[in-house]
Enzyme design. Structure first.
Site, PDB file in Angstrom:
ATOM      1  N   LYS A  22    -112.753  64.169  -8.884  1.00 62.56           N
ATOM      2  CA  LYS A  22    -112.556  64.926  -7.965  1.00 62.56           C
ATOM      3  C   LYS A  22    -110.990  65.142  -7.761  1.00 62.56           C
ATOM      4  CE  LYS A  22    -112.649  63.582  -3.297  1.00 62.56           C
ATOM      5  NZ  LYS A  22    -111.918  64.386  -2.514  1.00 62.56           N
ATOM      6  N   ASN A  23    -110.263  64.119  -7.830  1.00 66.77           N
ATOM      7  CA  ASN A  23    -108.836  63.997  -7.134  1.00 66.77           C
ATOM      8  C   ASN A  23    -107.912  64.812  -8.349  1.00 66.77           C
ATOM      9  OD1 ASN A  23    -109.544  62.481  -5.211  1.00 66.77           O
ATOM     10  ND2 ASN A  23    -108.567  60.564  -5.848  1.00 66.77           N
ATOM     11  N   CYS A 126    -110.999  62.910   6.129  1.00 65.21           N
ATOM     12  CA  CYS A 126    -111.413  61.505   6.328  1.00 65.21           C
ATOM     13  C   CYS A 126    -110.320  61.144   7.506  1.00 65.21           C
ATOM     14  CB  CYS A 126    -111.525  60.746   5.231  1.00 65.21           C
ATOM     15  SG  CYS A 126    -112.984  60.899   4.077  1.00 65.21           S
ATOM     16  N   ARG A 131    -101.815  60.318   7.575  1.00 65.67           N
ATOM     17  CA  ARG A 131    -101.513  60.884   6.329  1.00 65.67           C
ATOM     18  C   ARG A 131    -100.784  62.374   6.745  1.00 65.67           C
ATOM     19  NH1 ARG A 131    -106.398  60.949   2.415  1.00 65.67           N
ATOM     20  NH2 ARG A 131    -107.584  61.513   4.185  1.00 65.67           N
ATOM     21  N   ASP A 316    -108.603  53.808  -3.278  1.00 67.37           N
ATOM     22  CA  ASP A 316    -109.757  54.230  -3.194  1.00 67.37           C
ATOM     23  C   ASP A 316    -110.949  53.474  -3.869  1.00 67.37           C
ATOM     24  OD1 ASP A 316    -109.149  56.708  -1.910  1.00 67.37           O
ATOM     25  OD2 ASP A 316    -109.133  58.047  -3.722  1.00 67.37           O
ATOM     26  N   ARG A 408    -119.530  64.159  -0.963  1.00 66.77           N
ATOM     27  CA  ARG A 408    -118.202  64.610  -1.154  1.00 66.77           C
ATOM     28  C   ARG A 408    -117.415  64.242  -2.461  1.00 66.77           C
ATOM     29  NH1 ARG A 408    -114.519  63.623   3.386  1.00 66.77           N
ATOM     30  NH2 ARG A 408    -113.253  64.893   1.890  1.00 66.77           N
TER      31      ARG A 408
END
Length: 429
Positions: A22-23, A126, A131, A316, A408
């Site tokens: 995903k990243n 999130c 951030r 993560d 997600r």
């Protein structure tokens, strides 16, 4: 709203194919805005965030199609997507789209690089820390963009185009590195990025941009050199495997016992995490098929970790490893150095019987002999799966609520675990 039901106690045995990352997928999709030709991405994961970003890109004029979306499709392999931004029809990204996913803010880079202007809502996503996007905007300013904040929107202008420059990030930022690379690819002259993020997903984006005609050297190291080109072309690129998904399932088999082959991923993507699992009592081996993780049922040992940018222990995977440590002998200390509010899963793990004390940026986990099933609430994308890992080893039934967070970031989670012996099911709500 869907829920995940788990009855704990079963070991995990079998093969889990690891999906595309995903990243990596998200910045690769955003890079399609840099060219009017087709960017084809193989091994794209089937995730809610991927679908959401496709919708956002469509708002800018990207035509998006997927091969093989028909009855009987093999969902065990990734999607192949074709993205073409023949014409940018809108350089604005509204709040109602961007607020759902932070990474979508990165469209600001290709839009200002290609069109000379962008108006993008400040992001949501999130709630695991502030951030801020200041480092991303700083990179664009270094490249000659004029940046203003207007009513919750970042407005970037570069009517005469971007110009190569030296960018030194005061701290490592994956998003900032993605943005700087995309923007500098077509800037006039040379760009030097210092203190760049070294994550594999950064190197994957650079590899794709180079296939599109960019001239990028050094991606994957802390110094990246970019020679700007006049335009980029279409390309064909395969998304690299998801190291976070692989690390999650590696932690799950360390928790439950059993023997899993994590197919399609290399040990090099997960060195720190696999070292921590080995220290905790798992056996890790690898070959050209993937990474194999085993635990024969012997007790787990307490291990201290601290999250760090790649190649350190991934933030993560912090929550997943914390779930594992709830059953370890002794006391472990888990320090979170990346995000200041990434311990929201602690209270939910406590509902399952975990003993965890927070001291600032450190969680002190005292291992317990058993966890007990209970209803729990998913709190954010990555931490949610820590509750699944704990539930797999808990006595009785665990119900994980608000699983849209899981959807997600984890493709077919219950199917992959269920195929390896877990007693797990999705309950439609």
């Amino acid at each position: 709203m869907d829920r995940i039901q788990i009855r704990g106690g079963a070991a995990l045995n079998g093969v889990i194919p690891i999906s595309g990352a995903k990243n990596a997928a998200l910045p690769l999709m955003i890079a399609s805005l840099l060219t009017d030709q087709t960017l084809t991405l193989e091994n794209l994961p089937r995730l809610a965030d991927v679908a959401q970003l496709a919708h956002i890109l469509g708002n800018h004029g990207v035509d998006y199609s997927i091969d093989g979306k028909r009855i009987g499709e093999d969902t065990g392999s990734g999607q192949t997507a074709h993205l073409r931004a023949r014409t940018i029809v809108d350089t604005s990204a509204p709040y109602e789209l961007v607020a759902k996913m932070r990474a979508s803010f990165w469209v600001i880079a290709p839009l200002v690089a290609r069109m000379g202007a962008a108006r993008v809502s400040l992001p949501g996503g999130c709630a695991i820390g502030t951030r801020p996007v200041d480092l991303l905007l700083m990179a664009l300013e270094k490249l000659g963009a004029q940046i203003d904040i207007d009513g919750g929107y970042a407005v970037a202008k570069a009517p005469k185009g971007l110009i190569g420059a030296e960018i030194e990030f005061p701290k490592v930022t994956v998003g900032g590195t993605h943005v700087a690379m995309m923007a500098a690819s077509t800037a006039r002259g040379a760009t030097l990025i210092r203190n760049a993020a070294r994550e594999p997903e950064v190197a994957d984006l650079a590899a794709c941009l180079n296939k599109m005609g960019a001239r990028i050297r050094g991606a994957g190291s802390s110094t990246i050199e970019i020679e700007g080109v006049a335009r980029l072309n279409g390309a064909h690129h395969r998304v690299l495997p998801d190291r976070i998904e692989a690390g999650t399932y590696a932690t799950a088999v360390a928790m439950t016992g059993g023997d899993l082959m994590l197919e399609g991923v290399g040990e090099d993507l997960l060195e720190e995490a696999l070292e921590a699992l080995t220290a905790a009592g798992a056996t890790v081996t690898s070959d050209n098929r993937g990474v194999r993780v085993r635990r024969n049922g012997a007790g787990l040992k307490a291990v201290d970790i601290a999250t760090a940018p790649f190649p350190g222990f991934p933030t993560d995977l912090q929550a997943q490893f914390m779930a594992l440590m709830t059953r370890a002998r002794g006391v472990s200390r888990i320090k979170e150095t990346i995000f200041e509010n990434r311990f929201m899963h602690v209270q939910e793990l406590a509902r399952l019987g975990a003993s965890i004390k927070l001291e600032g940026d450190t969680a002190i986990v005292s291992g317990v002999k058993r966890l007990r099933g209970a209803p729990v609430m998913a709190t954010d994308l990555r931490a949610s799966v820590s509750l699944v890992i704990a539930g797999l080893a808990a006595d009785g039934e665990t119900i994980v609520n608000r699983v849209y967070h899981l959807d997600r970031g984890f493709e077919r989670l219950e199917e992959k675990l269920g195929a390896c012996g877990a007693d797990i099911a999705r309950i439609a709500g």
